[in-house]
Enzyme design. Structure first.
Site, short mmCIF file in Angstrom:
data_model
loop_
_atom_site.label_atom_id
_atom_site.label_comp_id
_atom_site.label_asym_id
_atom_site.label_seq_id
_atom_site.Cartn_x
_atom_site.Cartn_y
_atom_site.Cartn_z
N CYS A 74 0.85 -1.19 0.00
CA CYS A 74 0.00 0.00 0.00
C CYS A 74 0.89 1.24 0.00
O CYS A 74 1.87 1.30 0.74
CB CYS A 74 -0.89 -0.02 1.25
SG CYS A 74 -1.99 1.39 1.39
N HIS A 123 -9.17 -3.96 -1.41
CA HIS A 123 -8.14 -3.14 -0.75
C HIS A 123 -8.48 -1.66 -0.88
O HIS A 123 -8.45 -0.92 0.12
CB HIS A 123 -6.77 -3.45 -1.38
CG HIS A 123 -5.65 -2.61 -0.87
ND1 HIS A 123 -4.56 -3.16 -0.22
CD2 HIS A 123 -5.42 -1.27 -0.92
CE1 HIS A 123 -3.73 -2.17 0.12
NE2 HIS A 123 -4.23 -1.03 -0.30
N GLU A 124 -8.80 -1.22 -2.10
CA GLU A 124 -9.06 0.21 -2.31
C GLU A 124 -10.32 0.65 -1.58
O GLU A 124 -10.35 1.72 -0.96
CB GLU A 124 -9.17 0.53 -3.80
CG GLU A 124 -7.89 0.31 -4.61
CD GLU A 124 -6.65 0.93 -3.98
OE1 GLU A 124 -6.77 1.98 -3.31
OE2 GLU A 124 -5.56 0.35 -4.12
N HIS A 171 -10.09 1.46 2.11
CA HIS A 171 -9.58 2.79 2.47
C HIS A 171 -10.73 3.76 2.76
O HIS A 171 -10.56 4.71 3.53
CB HIS A 171 -8.72 3.37 1.33
CG HIS A 171 -7.31 2.86 1.29
ND1 HIS A 171 -6.41 3.10 2.30
CD2 HIS A 171 -6.63 2.15 0.35
CE1 HIS A 171 -5.24 2.55 1.99
NE2 HIS A 171 -5.35 1.97 0.81
NI NI Z 1 -3.71 1.01 -0.07
#
Ligand code: NI
Length: 198
Positions: A104, A146-147, A150
């Site tokens: 990341c 994953h995105e 966030h």
């Molecule tokens: Ni990330």
């Protein structure tokens, strides 16, 4: 063109729940998207979420080259073209979990093994405000999860079930290099070369 500063783990903006974007077609959002595209290209990452550039709004972007998807998931994998996703939603289509390496841009120089749902459907609006809906599996599904994490204040270590795999990428590379010098078969060397930041 502007390259934005990327927030690192510990910054409050990465811990908060990002706000829904009410109108994706404003000039302000258009400029944010362009600057995030420039920032992601500069960082050579797989994906980027708006909170990573200190903007707590529900906007992510990502891409999965076909060659990369095929390495992870076999020859049939198609990857995913560059996609901007505003106000994304994820539906889990199967309880099947895969564990794979993630990195990341907000945790520079680190990588770890993260379990993710293997098969999802995601939806949202693209940069023109038009609806996007896709099914994704394997590495493509991993990048999207994953995105989108966030946007809810979640970084990948919070998803890990074995923190002993959290590693500086330079240490992984060194271990692999020593294994190769010793004539051993390197383990998963492709993973190290391709632990793209997201
Ligand atoms: Ni990330």
């Amino acid at each position: 063109m502007a390259i934005l500063k990327i927030a690192r783990m510990g910054h409050p903006v990465l811990k908060q729940v990002a706000a829904t974007i009410s109108d994706p077609k404003t000039a302000e959002i258009g400029l944010l998207i362009q600057n995030m595209i420039d920032t992601l290209a500069d960082a050579a990452g797989a994906g980027l979420a708006a909170p990573q550039v200190h903007v707590p709004l529900r906007l992510v972007m990502f891409h999965v080259p076909a060659a990369r998807a095929q390495e992870e998931d076999g020859e049939a994998a198609e990857g995913c073209p560059f996609t901007v996703l505003i106000n994304p939603e994820i539906d889990v289509l199967s309880e099947e979990i895969s564990t794979g390496i993630e990195a990341c841009l907000s945790l520079p120089d680190l990588a770890g093994m993260v379990p993710r749902f293997n098969h999802i459907r995601y939806s949202g609006l693209d940069h023109r405000g038009e609806a996007v809906e896709r099914e994704a599996s394997g590495f493509h599904a991993r990048v999207v999860q994953h995105e989108c994490d966030h946007l809810d204040g979640i970084l990948y270590p919070m998803r890990m079930d074995d923190l002993s795999t959290l590693t500086f990428t330079s240490e992984i590379s060194r271990t692999r290099a020593e294994e190769m010098e010793d004539g051993e078969e390197p383990q998963d060397i492709g993973e190290v070369a391709h632990a793209e930041d997201g």
